[in-house]
Write a protein that holds these residues in place. Structure first.
Motif, mmCIF file in Angstrom:
data_model
loop_
_atom_site.group_PDB
_atom_site.id
_atom_site.type_symbol
_atom_site.label_atom_id
_atom_site.label_comp_id
_atom_site.label_asym_id
_atom_site.label_seq_id
_atom_site.Cartn_x
_atom_site.Cartn_y
_atom_site.Cartn_z
ATOM 1 N N LEU A 56 5.232 11.005 -4.546
ATOM 2 C CA LEU A 56 3.777 11.155 -4.564
ATOM 3 C C LEU A 56 3.240 9.974 -5.358
ATOM 4 N N MET A 57 2.740 8.982 -4.645
ATOM 5 C CA MET A 57 2.396 7.689 -5.229
ATOM 6 C C MET A 57 0.884 7.486 -5.231
ATOM 7 N N THR A 58 0.352 7.103 -6.375
ATOM 8 C CA THR A 58 -1.053 6.719 -6.415
ATOM 9 C C THR A 58 -1.171 5.262 -5.980
ATOM 10 N N PRO A 59 -2.261 4.906 -5.292
ATOM 11 C CA PRO A 59 -2.424 3.521 -4.847
ATOM 12 C C PRO A 59 -2.547 2.578 -6.041
ATOM 13 N N GLY A 60 -1.622 1.700 -6.180
ATOM 14 C CA GLY A 60 -1.577 0.739 -7.280
ATOM 15 C C GLY A 60 -0.344 -0.121 -7.096
ATOM 16 N N PRO A 61 0.097 -0.796 -8.154
ATOM 17 C CA PRO A 61 1.281 -1.643 -8.028
ATOM 18 C C PRO A 61 2.434 -0.857 -7.413
ATOM 19 N N ALA A 68 -4.595 -1.526 -2.551
ATOM 20 C CA ALA A 68 -4.739 -0.230 -3.225
ATOM 21 C C ALA A 68 -6.121 0.361 -2.946
ATOM 22 N N ALA A 69 -7.157 -0.459 -2.980
ATOM 23 C CA ALA A 69 -8.518 0.016 -2.696
ATOM 24 C C ALA A 69 -8.619 0.512 -1.260
ATOM 25 N N PHE A 70 -7.976 -0.207 -0.335
ATOM 26 C CA PHE A 70 -7.970 0.211 1.067
ATOM 27 C C PHE A 70 -7.308 1.579 1.213
ATOM 28 N N VAL A 71 -6.153 1.773 0.576
ATOM 29 C CA VAL A 71 -5.451 3.061 0.661
ATOM 30 C C VAL A 71 -6.311 4.167 0.060
ATOM 31 N N ARG A 72 -6.953 3.914 -1.085
ATOM 32 C CA ARG A 72 -7.839 4.929 -1.692
ATOM 33 C C ARG A 72 -8.956 5.318 -0.727
ATOM 34 N N ARG A 73 -9.577 4.322 -0.081
ATOM 35 C CA ARG A 73 -10.652 4.615 0.873
ATOM 36 C C ARG A 73 -10.134 5.448 2.042
ATOM 37 N N GLN A 74 -8.956 5.106 2.534
ATOM 38 C CA GLN A 74 -8.382 5.866 3.649
ATOM 39 C C GLN A 74 -8.087 7.306 3.245
ATOM 40 N N LEU A 75 -7.566 7.499 2.037
ATOM 41 C CA LEU A 75 -7.312 8.853 1.545
ATOM 42 C C LEU A 75 -8.613 9.635 1.428
ATOM 43 N N GLU A 76 -9.619 9.005 0.873
ATOM 44 C CA GLU A 76 -10.901 9.688 0.651
ATOM 45 C C GLU A 76 -11.563 10.113 1.954
#
Length: 137
Positions: A56-61, A68-76
């Motif tokens: 379970l990985m948070t978007p980051g390094p 990482a911002a793209f992945v966060r937007r896709q999750l949201e």
């Protein structure tokens, strides 16, 4: 050579709440929870398949900030795929998960390969429940 798949990754926005969803709602078990500096490694596994862990990985390094911002937007917005989960009875699993408050995008449907339903985890990843049957082509 390679003997099996031992690790897959799901991105999430909050490791604790996502771990709790998979453990308390879907019946997985907590595996690893290790902090290494600023990085936290959290995994779960299904009791019937302990050799396969899900990170379970948070978007980051190691992602750069743009990725990482793209992945966060896709999750949201619910645009990330997740896992295919095998079930013995898709309609029964669907009813049990609806009773637990799980959001479904697709009710159980007959497919050539079995019965399938599509749900979301608490982060917005879509998960496919499949009650397989022999595919006749």
């Amino acid at each position: 050579m390679i003997s099996n798949i031992s690790l897959v990754t799901i991105y999430c926005l909050d490791q604790d709440s996502t771990r709790d969803f998979y453990v308390n709602v879907l019946g997985f078990e907590a595996a690893s929870d290790v902090t290494m500096g600023e990085f936290r490694w959290v995994t779960i596994r299904h009791p019937a398949q302990p050799e396969l862990e899900v990170t379970l990985m948070t978007p980051g390094p190691p992602l750069d900030e743009d990725a990482a911002a793209f992945v966060r937007r896709q999750l949201e917005k619910g645009g990330m795929g997740g896992l295919g989960l095998r079930v013995e009875d898709c309609r029964k699993a669907h009813a049990e998960l609806v009773a637990k408050g799980v959001t479904f995008l697709q009710e159980p449907q007959e497919r050539p390969y079995g019965v399938e339903a599509v749900m979301r985890d608490n982060t917005g990843n879509w998960l496919v429940l499949v009650e397989p049957r022999e595919f006749a082509g």
